[in-house]
Design an enzyme around this catalytic site. Structure first.
Site, PDB file in Angstrom:
ATOM      1  N   LYS A 178       0.860  -1.182   0.000  1.00 51.42           N
ATOM      2  CA  LYS A 178       0.000   0.000   0.000  1.00 51.42           C
ATOM      3  C   LYS A 178       0.894   1.229   0.000  1.00 51.42           C
ATOM      4  CE  LYS A 178      -1.636   3.116   2.483  1.00 51.42           C
ATOM      5  NZ  LYS A 178      -1.697   4.235   1.549  1.00 51.42           N
ATOM      6  N   GLY A 209      -4.511   3.460  -2.126  1.00 46.89           N
ATOM      7  CA  GLY A 209      -5.674   3.980  -1.401  1.00 46.89           C
ATOM      8  C   GLY A 209      -5.232   4.705  -0.151  1.00 46.89           C
ATOM      9  N   GLY A 211      -4.720   5.573   3.893  1.00 48.76           N
ATOM     10  CA  GLY A 211      -4.293   4.840   5.079  1.00 48.76           C
ATOM     11  C   GLY A 211      -5.474   4.403   5.926  1.00 48.76           C
ATOM     12  N   VAL A 214      -7.412   1.325   3.177  1.00 46.60           N
ATOM     13  CA  VAL A 214      -6.541   0.216   2.748  1.00 46.60           C
ATOM     14  C   VAL A 214      -5.509  -0.122   3.832  1.00 46.60           C
ATOM     15  CG1 VAL A 214      -4.895  -0.540   0.977  1.00 46.60           C
ATOM     16  CG2 VAL A 214      -6.856   0.869   0.331  1.00 46.60           C
ATOM     17  N   GLU A 253       9.605   2.260  10.271  1.00 44.23           N
ATOM     18  CA  GLU A 253      10.659   3.219   9.883  1.00 44.23           C
ATOM     19  C   GLU A 253      10.045   4.599   9.965  1.00 44.23           C
ATOM     20  OE1 GLU A 253      13.681   2.538   9.465  1.00 44.23           O
ATOM     21  OE2 GLU A 253      13.741   0.400   9.013  1.00 44.23           O
ATOM     22  N   CYS A 287      13.704  11.525   5.829  1.00 41.94           N
ATOM     23  CA  CYS A 287      13.717  11.130   7.238  1.00 41.94           C
ATOM     24  C   CYS A 287      15.104  11.326   7.839  1.00 41.94           C
ATOM     25  CB  CYS A 287      13.286   9.677   7.361  1.00 41.94           C
ATOM     26  SG  CYS A 287      14.215   8.592   6.280  1.00 41.94           S
ATOM     27  N   GLU A 387      10.128  17.253  13.840  1.00 42.85           N
ATOM     28  CA  GLU A 387      10.501  17.000  12.438  1.00 42.85           C
ATOM     29  C   GLU A 387       9.700  17.945  11.545  1.00 42.85           C
ATOM     30  OE1 GLU A 387       9.066  13.410  10.478  1.00 42.85           O
ATOM     31  OE2 GLU A 387      11.114  13.030   9.800  1.00 42.85           O
TER      32      GLU A 387
HETATM   33  P1  NAD Z   1       2.293   9.066   6.953  1.00 46.19           P
HETATM   34  O1  NAD Z   1       2.509   8.359   8.238  1.00 46.19           O
HETATM   35  O2  NAD Z   1       1.265  10.112   6.892  1.00 46.19           O
HETATM   36  O3  NAD Z   1       1.886   7.996   5.825  1.00 46.19           O
HETATM   37  C1  NAD Z   1       2.683   6.871   5.541  1.00 46.19           C
HETATM   38  C2  NAD Z   1       1.814   5.773   4.967  1.00 46.19           C
HETATM   39  O4  NAD Z   1       0.900   5.332   5.981  1.00 46.19           O
HETATM   40  C3  NAD Z   1       0.953   6.221   3.784  1.00 46.19           C
HETATM   41  O5  NAD Z   1       0.903   5.181   2.832  1.00 46.19           O
HETATM   42  C4  NAD Z   1      -0.401   6.431   4.435  1.00 46.19           C
HETATM   43  O6  NAD Z   1      -1.488   6.313   3.532  1.00 46.19           O
HETATM   44  C5  NAD Z   1      -0.405   5.312   5.456  1.00 46.19           C
HETATM   45  N1  NAD Z   1      -1.365   5.467   6.554  1.00 46.19           N
HETATM   46  C6  NAD Z   1      -1.919   6.625   7.023  1.00 46.19           C
HETATM   47  N2  NAD Z   1      -2.788   6.346   8.017  1.00 46.19           N
HETATM   48  C7  NAD Z   1      -2.785   4.992   8.196  1.00 46.19           C
HETATM   49  C8  NAD Z   1      -3.473   4.106   9.069  1.00 46.19           C
HETATM   50  N3  NAD Z   1      -4.351   4.546   9.966  1.00 46.19           N
HETATM   51  N4  NAD Z   1      -3.220   2.791   8.981  1.00 46.19           N
HETATM   52  C9  NAD Z   1      -2.320   2.312   8.086  1.00 46.19           C
HETATM   53  N5  NAD Z   1      -1.657   3.106   7.207  1.00 46.19           N
HETATM   54  C10 NAD Z   1      -1.877   4.431   7.267  1.00 46.19           C
HETATM   55  O7  NAD Z   1       3.726   9.602   6.488  1.00 46.19           O
HETATM   56  P2  NAD Z   1       4.085  10.440   5.186  1.00 46.19           P
HETATM   57  O8  NAD Z   1       3.612  11.834   5.360  1.00 46.19           O
HETATM   58  O9  NAD Z   1       3.651   9.696   3.972  1.00 46.19           O
HETATM   59  O10 NAD Z   1       5.686  10.382   5.212  1.00 46.19           O
HETATM   60  C11 NAD Z   1       6.476  11.257   5.951  1.00 46.19           C
HETATM   61  C12 NAD Z   1       6.990  10.601   7.206  1.00 46.19           C
HETATM   62  O11 NAD Z   1       7.645   9.400   6.889  1.00 46.19           O
HETATM   63  C13 NAD Z   1       8.014  11.456   7.929  1.00 46.19           C
HETATM   64  O12 NAD Z   1       7.777  11.414   9.315  1.00 46.19           O
HETATM   65  C14 NAD Z   1       9.324  10.764   7.611  1.00 46.19           C
HETATM   66  O13 NAD Z   1      10.358  10.986   8.531  1.00 46.19           O
HETATM   67  C15 NAD Z   1       8.905   9.340   7.553  1.00 46.19           C
HETATM   68  N6  NAD Z   1       9.871   8.551   6.788  1.00 46.19           N
HETATM   69  C16 NAD Z   1      10.690   7.659   7.447  1.00 46.19           C
HETATM   70  C17 NAD Z   1      11.647   6.951   6.743  1.00 46.19           C
HETATM   71  C18 NAD Z   1      12.579   5.973   7.422  1.00 46.19           C
HETATM   72  O14 NAD Z   1      13.210   5.190   6.722  1.00 46.19           O
HETATM   73  N7  NAD Z   1      12.711   5.978   8.733  1.00 46.19           N
HETATM   74  C19 NAD Z   1      11.787   7.142   5.366  1.00 46.19           C
HETATM   75  C20 NAD Z   1      10.952   8.067   4.746  1.00 46.19           C
HETATM   76  C21 NAD Z   1       9.995   8.751   5.455  1.00 46.19           C
END
Ligand code: NAD
Length: 480
Positions: A178, A209, A211, A214, A253, A287, A387
């Protein structure tokens, strides 16, 4: 509003990839994909729902029965097929990352290439990882954990999909991917590339889709054994909590607020450009971005001068232009988030050395912000603790090496860190005291065999190399 010519060029995506085929979405919700350089709609995507997700999980479950019994050699062959298929599409995958996400061209290519390399790295790690050990009358095997849900962020779509898929395939797991809904075009290009690899149907399935639909279905579904997640702390916490009901194994992550510790023997005309490169990595939407620069008080004035001198190399603009170092933020929401942190920094008493609020001149149409460096930052200010996920660097002064280490570790995060200095023994000594999953000395560098992941709120578990494969395996002992 889109003009008639634009409507004609707007792409529509209505399918997911389930059981080896592109199938029409059961979910009916449609989302606009907006180009971050000018705010125009470039595609409309039909988002999957719980039913699409359950179909994908069922396909992965069927495929798991045979895929989990494949040999190392068979999995190695599949990894080579995947690598060949994705490497044939590096140009397309880079171009779509630049268009949909606003990633700067050179860095976008590097991320895509890292994704391609993930398959070869996983193959090598798999060959070196003993999946069976014997002693006396005991046999221990490492078994694939089951169907895995791979949930990814938008800021390096190609890399996340390839990296997680490579480890899962190496382990013998089948998956439902996803990706972020904000990476729909990139995902489509990636799935077309993966499809050419000719893996058995159902081994990987992809549902685009939200979070909340899906993603949530993957987390609560009892047929999913493991979630490998890349994203924010808030969502990661929810996955750990909600996944507990079905005893999910989780790899998380999450975010970072990475320190770069500049020691007093650092050579500034090398160290400062390297520190700024780490701070503005992926336009600051990384990140691992080194967003806190810790500087000895005795060299603060020199550092300020060196930053001003180095800044002209960090030009903002059209990410497709190879001379550009910083592209737009991915969305209006992300633009506003970064701006609000810049305002907060000023309100809390930090001083803007370069950059500041508002669009850079001439770039008002897209989600561009000014790469910004704050000085006079205290580590307890909001801009030093939270962050931001944009090109905003906080310079924090310290008196002694011990104080530098204390400030570096005074963060809820612990993903990445850097140490810069001439005396390598000393740099290593400082590195060994930093609470971070990965520490680089003198420059950002990578090793696909080294673990990636965070201490503290930066996550749970590790990816890459044998660590990444082990995250998809369960040890099983048979005792005669
Ligand atoms: P996010 O947490 O908003 O979304 C990440 C994913 O989770 C998306 O696919 C989203 O649709 C899904 N999601 C959202 N709500 C969910 C739920 N209730 N259940 C399951 N899945 C759900 O993060 P973002 O804005 O897409 O990405 C930015 C963040 O990601 C930053 O905090 C960044 O530091 C982190 N990040 C970490 C790494 C790492 O390797 N540690 C790498 C890249 C980004």
């Amino acid at each position: 509003m889109a003009t008639m010519t634009e409507i004609a060029t707007i792409k529509t995506l209505t399918t997911h990839y389930i059981d080896g085929a592109f199938v029409e979405s059961h979910g009916r919700q449609v989302m606009d994909v907006v180009k971050p350089t000018n705010g125009q709609v470039i595609a409309r995507v039909t988002l999957g729902d719980e039913e699409d997700t359950r179909r994908a999980i069922a396909a992965a479950k069927r495929a798991f029965a045979s895929f989990s019994r494949t040999t190392k050699e068979e999995r190695a062959r599949y990894l080579r097929q995947l690598q060949k298929a994705v490497s044939a599409r590096i140009d397309d995958l880079t171009a779509v990352m630049v268009e949909e996400y606003g990633g700067v061209a050179g860095f976008a290519r590097l991320l895509v290439e890292s994704g391609v390399n993930a398959f070869a790295a996983a193959e090598k790690a798999l060959q070196e990882l003993p999946l069976r050990e014997n002693w006396g009358k005991t046999t221990v095997t490492l078994e694939p954990v089951g169907v895995a849900g791979l949930i990814t962020a938008w800021n390096a779509n190609a890399l996340f999909i390839c990296l997680k898929l490579a480890s899962a395939v190496a382990a013998g797991c089948t998956v439902v991917i996803k990706p972020s809904e904000m990476s729909s075009l990139q995902t489509r290009a990636m799935v077309e590339a993966l499809n050419a690899a000719g893996l058995p149907s159902g081994v990987y399935n992809v549902v685009t889709g939200l979070g909340s639909t899906v993603g949530a279905e993957l987390v609560r579904n009892p047929d999913v054994a493991k979630i490998s997640f890349t994203g924010s702390v808030a969502v990661g916490e929810g996955i750990m909590r909600d996944g507990a009901a079905t005893m999910k194994r989780v790899t998380l992550e999450l975010g970072g607020k990475s320190p770069t510790v500049l020691l007093d023997d650092a050579v500034l005309d090398q160290a400062i450009p390297a520190a700024l490169t780490m701070a503005f990595l992926n336009s600051g939407q990384a990140c691992a971005a080194g967003t806190r620069l810790l500087v000895p008080k005795s060299r603060l004035d020199e550092v300020k001068r060196a930053i001003r001198d180095a800044m002209p190399a960090f030009t903002v603009g059209d990410p497709a232009d190879p001379k550009i170092a910083v592209g737009p933020m991915v969305s209006q929401k992300q633009y506003e988030r970064v701006e609000s942190y810049i305002r907060k920094g000023i309100e809390e008493g930090a001083e803007v050395l370069v950059g500041g609020e508002g669009h850079p001149k001439g770039l008002e149409a897209g989600y561009f912000v000014k790469p910004t460096v704050f000085v006079n930052v205290k580590n307890d200010m909001t801009i030093a603790q939270e962050e931001i996920f944009g090109p905003v660097l906080s310079v924090i002064a310290y008196d002694s090496e011990d104080e530098a280490i204390r400030i570096a570790n005074d963060s809820k995060y612990g993903l990445h860190a850097a140490v810069m200095g001439t005396d390598l023994q000393r740099a290593r000594r400082v590195a060994s005291q930093l609470r971070a999953g990965r520490v680089v000395i003198n420059n950002m560098t990578d090793d696909p065999d080294a673990p990636w992941g965070g201490f503290k709120y930066s996550g749970v578990g590790r990816e890459y190399g044998k660590y990444g494969i082990e995250a998809f395996l369960e040890p099983k002992a048979i005792l005669e």
